[in-house]
Design a protein around this motif. Sequence first.
Motif, PDB file in Angstrom:
ATOM      1  N   ASP A  89       0.839  -1.208   0.000  1.00  0.00           N
ATOM      2  CA  ASP A  89       0.000   0.000   0.000  1.00  0.00           C
ATOM      3  C   ASP A  89       0.872   1.256   0.000  1.00  0.00           C
ATOM      4  OD1 ASP A  89      -2.308   1.882   1.049  1.00  0.00           O
ATOM      5  OD2 ASP A  89      -3.279  -0.021   0.580  1.00  0.00           O
ATOM      6  N   ASP A  90       0.287   2.345   0.376  1.00  0.00           N
ATOM      7  CA  ASP A  90       0.900   3.675   0.378  1.00  0.00           C
ATOM      8  C   ASP A  90       2.258   3.693   1.096  1.00  0.00           C
ATOM      9  OD1 ASP A  90       1.243   6.362   0.315  1.00  0.00           O
ATOM     10  OD2 ASP A  90      -0.560   6.885   1.443  1.00  0.00           O
ATOM     11  N   TRP A 147      -0.057  -0.093  -4.697  1.00  0.00           N
ATOM     12  CA  TRP A 147      -0.956   1.051  -4.493  1.00  0.00           C
ATOM     13  C   TRP A 147      -0.446   2.269  -5.259  1.00  0.00           C
ATOM     14  CZ3 TRP A 147      -0.095   5.961  -2.641  1.00  0.00           C
ATOM     15  CH2 TRP A 147      -1.168   6.680  -2.079  1.00  0.00           C
ATOM     16  N   ARG A 161      -5.592  16.404   3.370  1.00  0.00           N
ATOM     17  CA  ARG A 161      -4.525  15.423   3.626  1.00  0.00           C
ATOM     18  C   ARG A 161      -3.192  15.944   3.081  1.00  0.00           C
ATOM     19  NH1 ARG A 161      -3.547   9.099   2.081  1.00  0.00           N
ATOM     20  NH2 ARG A 161      -3.472   8.301   4.186  1.00  0.00           N
ATOM     21  N   LYS A 168      -4.147  -1.012  -6.742  1.00  0.00           N
ATOM     22  CA  LYS A 168      -5.175  -0.312  -5.968  1.00  0.00           C
ATOM     23  C   LYS A 168      -5.017   1.158  -6.334  1.00  0.00           C
ATOM     24  CE  LYS A 168      -6.438   0.577  -1.115  1.00  0.00           C
ATOM     25  NZ  LYS A 168      -6.032   0.222   0.269  1.00  0.00           N
ATOM     26  N   ASP A 215      -6.048   4.721  -5.681  1.00  0.00           N
ATOM     27  CA  ASP A 215      -6.662   5.464  -4.584  1.00  0.00           C
ATOM     28  C   ASP A 215      -6.873   6.931  -4.982  1.00  0.00           C
ATOM     29  OD1 ASP A 215      -7.579   5.982  -2.022  1.00  0.00           O
ATOM     30  OD2 ASP A 215      -5.761   5.314  -0.999  1.00  0.00           O
ATOM     31  N   ASN A 229      -7.588  10.403  -2.494  1.00  0.00           N
ATOM     32  CA  ASN A 229      -7.856  10.718  -1.089  1.00  0.00           C
ATOM     33  C   ASN A 229      -8.298  12.126  -0.770  1.00  0.00           C
ATOM     34  OD1 ASN A 229      -7.450   8.305   0.589  1.00  0.00           O
ATOM     35  ND2 ASN A 229      -5.498   8.251  -0.488  1.00  0.00           N
ATOM     36  N   GLY A 248     -11.316   4.978   1.039  1.00  0.00           N
ATOM     37  CA  GLY A 248     -12.404   4.041   1.318  1.00  0.00           C
ATOM     38  C   GLY A 248     -13.322   4.039   0.106  1.00  0.00           C
ATOM     39  N   ASP A 301     -12.992   2.458   4.419  1.00  0.00           N
ATOM     40  CA  ASP A 301     -11.827   2.291   5.290  1.00  0.00           C
ATOM     41  C   ASP A 301     -12.231   1.715   6.631  1.00  0.00           C
ATOM     42  OD1 ASP A 301      -9.861   3.000   3.600  1.00  0.00           O
ATOM     43  OD2 ASP A 301      -9.654   5.069   4.294  1.00  0.00           O
TER      44      ASP A 301
END
Length: 730
Positions: free
Chosen positions: A366-367, A411, A443, A476, A478, A480, A529, A548
């Motif tokens: 992931d991130d 990700w 963010r 994935k 994303d 955000n 999410g 999430d």
Amino acid sequence: MGIEFFEKERIFKLDTPKSSYIIGVVDEENFVGHVYYGKKCRDYKLGYLMRTDEAPFVPSKNERDRLSFLDAFPFEYSTHGLGDFRESCIQVKTSKGQSAVSLSYVEHKIYAGKPALSGLPATFGTEQECSTLELVCRDNVLDLKVILYYSVFEDTDVVTRSVKVVNEGKETIYLTKVLSACLDMDNQDFELLTMHGSWARERKVQYRKIGYGQQGVTSLRGESSHQDHPFMALKAGDATQEMGDVYGMHFVYSGNFLAQAELNQFDSVRAVMGINPKDFCWKLEPQDEFQAPEVVLVYSAQGLDGMTTSLHTLYRKHLIRSEYKDKKRPILINNWEATYFDFNTEKLLQIAKQASELGIEMLVMDDGWFGKRNDDNTSLGDWDVNEEKINGGLKYLVDEVNKLGMKFGIWFEPEMISPDSELYKAHPDWAIAVPDRTPGRARNQFVLDLSRKDVREHTYESIAKILRSANIEYVKWDMNRPLSDIGSAELPADRQGELFHRYVLGVYELQERMMTEFPHLLLENCSGGGARFDPGMLYYSPQIWCSDDTDAIERLSIQEGTAMIYPLSTMGAHVSDCPNHTVGRITPFETRGYVALAGTFGYELDVTKIPEEDRNSIPEQIQMYHKYNDLVREGNYYRIASYAQNHEYDCYMVVSQEQTEALVTFVQVLNRPNCKSRKIKLKGLKSEANYVLEETGALYAGDTLMNAGILIENPWGDFKGKLLHLTMQK
Ligand code: DGJ
């Protein structure tokens, strides 16, 4: 089934297996009216339902009350500024500053199949599976052609609609509003069903009785959003989960939207759906066209259950294109909740090794693997592997994971740019921003201006180079933060109103390109999410991260809303560690598995650190997934009881298409003392067949299970679940 035109009566009849949709052309001015949508009718001569024989009649018989006609007639596609005071679907701004639009039928085409929508996601089908009506309308003052598209499918009760606008004049016109569908109907004591939420609380179902005036949901966040969902249903006052009239409208789009029901003076309801007209203005030069996205209309006489079945069928067969759509997905383990930003090659390989021994099939990094990203303040846009963390390089890591017999996934957040990034230093104008204003951070990041070709080109190449560098089998994707500070450094002043939509088109173009170059990739969309869980994204990815919030109890209502309109095969759902990172709740590992089983299933934890007892139960959980996933992915889903409504327990089931197998999931939330067992009535089985309940070996008649029900004893303890597996006796 299919579409017919009855020339004498000027009636179009569109039939699906169980519904009819009827359109009529009336009066000398060729107004296009909505006649009927509902349970299938054999006859087409239903034009009387438009009430043109009642006062105020049609303009040719009563021009003095033209406005009364325009304000009451059930329009197929409502127009603006000339006397229909309800919500319009289309509005313009001309060089003379005028906004009115009037549309009259000109001609039509009916054909087998369904055209793709240029640059947009849309449902599809072969010439055997669906047919299409193109209704061409025109405003002769504006020289504007508006084509209304309708398609019906042979195997599901939906009508899809979209609209194309063509400037056939010599002057530039600005489209300031172009919705995709309008449905004028008599009120049936309708309740409006919409879905609301927030981060970690997506798609909670809300019902409200419709009142006079306008009510609905919108997004102006540049994405479909956590808060509101591009869906609404009108549920007749007497309709239930299993019976009665329900009309659904679902937008195949991933940006700003408007979904609105308006109850008017004559107790008719106008339901509209389309791109949110706020902050929308599209310049149409002579001969330019604008294609509005698709809306799916669904009618069910079998209450909410019927609507769910039709939408699930449509999306599984006619929207998702991925090669994974009918396949079991690899069971993944994602390191987000396991490590957050604190990981390196060794840590990931330790997790992968342990996971592979337990039967997990894919590691997702992931991130935090790129730039200097050790927290969420930096490096978005700098898609270079951080070799201090991924020591040995990405290819080494992927190869090592592959050696364990596992696939590898990664990700990205391709649409974003951190102010603290090399990319931002080089191209500050690539971020969406209003000139002379400092854009707001969310963010600690900005959004890339994907309306620009150079930005899209760079973004694509930065992702593709990573995907080309190793055997990466899953992405994935994303996103955000929402869009704000709407301004593009490149678009001219009179095209700034195009930015929101051009951004969404940019996202679609990038995902289309990625899936074309890497057709075997499993793509999972995600937006903090589930903020961009919408039919538009399903065209590119067969699954979307649902929320999430991975807490099994919170997930009950999140997944209830999601599963009402999306197939279970699309719902990203994982088992995570406890206390749950979002709500701090401790639930049995077993229940977390049952709840994740309703979706794609995977793990979101550090398998080397969880309690031994939990770890030891993973192989059994994985066996459960392998045993039931075909049924969950392909079966028909039915809601039995809703924890969101009864505040005590949740229950849903899936039944195989052949009705030979069923799986019931029951989750009790808080236990209570001194209670009787619960009676559960099953659905979707064959009445005349007998079914064996695997857990006890007991034999039940199908009609007994559905009409009389079975008893489920309250499990001992809180947050406990049960699966009941039934197979048809041969
Ligand atoms: C939001 C996603 O929903 C999470 O699963 C995780 O990928 C984080 N972003 C990473 O920043």
